[in-house]
Write an enzyme that holds these catalytic residues in place. Structure first.
Site, PDB file in Angstrom:
ATOM      1  N   HIS A   1       0.834  -1.214   0.000  1.00  0.00           N
ATOM      2  CA  HIS A   1       0.000   0.000   0.000  1.00  0.00           C
ATOM      3  C   HIS A   1       0.871   1.268   0.000  1.00  0.00           C
ATOM      4  CE1 HIS A   1      -3.113  -2.793   2.067  1.00  0.00           C
ATOM      5  NE2 HIS A   1      -2.972  -3.062   0.791  1.00  0.00           N
TER       6      HIS A   1
ATOM      7  N   HIS B   1      -9.415  -2.065  -4.504  1.00  0.00           N
ATOM      8  CA  HIS B   1      -8.281  -2.402  -3.637  1.00  0.00           C
ATOM      9  C   HIS B   1      -7.341  -3.389  -4.327  1.00  0.00           C
ATOM     10  CE1 HIS B   1      -5.933  -2.535  -0.042  1.00  0.00           C
ATOM     11  NE2 HIS B   1      -5.757  -3.815  -0.335  1.00  0.00           N
TER      12      HIS B   1
ATOM     13  N   ASP C   1      -3.409  -2.883  -5.020  1.00  0.00           N
ATOM     14  CA  ASP C   1      -2.371  -3.894  -4.763  1.00  0.00           C
ATOM     15  C   ASP C   1      -1.525  -4.146  -6.020  1.00  0.00           C
ATOM     16  OD1 ASP C   1      -3.067  -4.314  -2.109  1.00  0.00           O
ATOM     17  OD2 ASP C   1      -4.312  -6.065  -2.530  1.00  0.00           O
TER      18      ASP C   1
ATOM     19  N   HIS D   1      -1.461 -11.177  -5.580  1.00  0.00           N
ATOM     20  CA  HIS D   1      -0.062 -10.779  -5.380  1.00  0.00           C
ATOM     21  C   HIS D   1       0.902 -11.736  -6.095  1.00  0.00           C
ATOM     22  CE1 HIS D   1      -0.900  -7.554  -2.617  1.00  0.00           C
ATOM     23  NE2 HIS D   1      -1.578  -8.343  -1.815  1.00  0.00           N
TER      24      HIS D   1
END
Ligand code: ZN
Length: 276
Positions: free
Chosen positions: A73, A224, A228, A251
């Site tokens: 973040h 969000h 990421d 991720h």
């Protein structure tokens, strides 16, 4: 586009999302061509995808036995603001503060304290699409005129497939908070994740609705995921001059994309290409 750092030392602190431990970050200005570095317990680790050691529920960097957790973040805020030279000193716990679960507090701290250098940024280009896949997820980097990052996914109970975009404007992603589904909370806690989670930092969803806070965007969880993606992309070490489309990526796949890109991308310094 010119390289940038911050104009003065900055500090921010708070609890880590997964460890629940408290840490302070001191952000130090650096000169051009330094890159972004973390310092923890006397060890320096470059914010680079080759130093990623874990991508389970967050992105963690490691080297020589030192682990730095949940870097994405802050890195997303740095990429959005175009800050590419910085030392991030971490004191206390080894996880970055989760704050309100979004990138907003980092962004707010940094945005009025940017210093540009008369040196061009490193830019990455590709000649043809590059795709990485894992199960039903995929991420594709595509040559395009104006770089856009996008994320397509679903939110259980709310909508099946929707795509959100980052075209260079922070409000498109910066307020979007970390989220999870109510039905996975116990599992996550038993696996050691989310020890520092609270209603102030994590949006909990059930049947397509948040149960502990109001949504800041109708599709906040997707935004969000896009935040990421931007944060993970900041580990590439060069600015994208191409588009990136993620379909249900995470991720792990974000980092796989960077590994593939590093094989095919060309790098050049320029001061005129606009990027997100
Ligand atoms: Zn996140």
């Amino acid at each position: 586009m010119l390289q940038a750092s911050i104009s003065k030392k900055l500090k921010i602190e708070g609890f880590g999302l997964h460890t629940g431990g408290y840490s302070s970050l001191i952000l130090h200005p650096e000169g051009p061509d330094t890159g972004i570095w973390f310092v923890y317990r006397g060890k320096s680790i470059r914010a680079h995808f080759l130093n990623v050691v874990d991508t389970t529920r967050a992105t963690s960097l490691g080297s020589d036995g030192v682990l730095i957790r949940t870097v994405e973040h802050l890195l997303a805020s740095l990429y959005i603001l175009g800050i590419d030279n910085l030392t991030i000193e971490l004191i206390g716990n080894n996880e970055l503060p989760i704050l309100d679960g979004s990138g907003f507090h980092y962004f707010r701290l940094l945005r009025g304290n940017i210093r540009h250098f008369n040196k061009p940024k490193e830019l990455a280009s590709i000649q043809k699409p590059i795709k990485v896949e894992l199960d039903k997820a995929s991420i594709t980097a595509i040559p395009c005129e104006k770089p856009v990052f996008s994320y397509a996914g679903f939110i259980k109970g709310l909508f099946d497939l929707r795509e959100v975009y980052f075209k260079g404007f922070a409000p498109q992603v910066i307020y979007a908070r970390t989220f999870c589904y109510l039905e996975e909370v116990n599992n996550l806690l038993s696996q050691g994740f989310g020890k520092g989670a609270s209603d102030k930092s994590v949006l909990v969803l059930h049947n397509g609705k948040p149960v502990n806070a109001k949504m800041r965007y109708i599709d906040e969880p997707l935004r969000h995921k896009l935040l990421d993606l931007i944060g993970d992309f900041a580990l590439f070490g060069a600015r994208a001059t191409f588009c990136i489309r993620s379909l249900m990526g995470n991720h792990r796949l974000n980092i796989e994309l960077l590994k593939s890109l590093s094989l095919f991308a060309t790098f050049s310094k320029s001061s005129f290409v606009s990027t997100p």
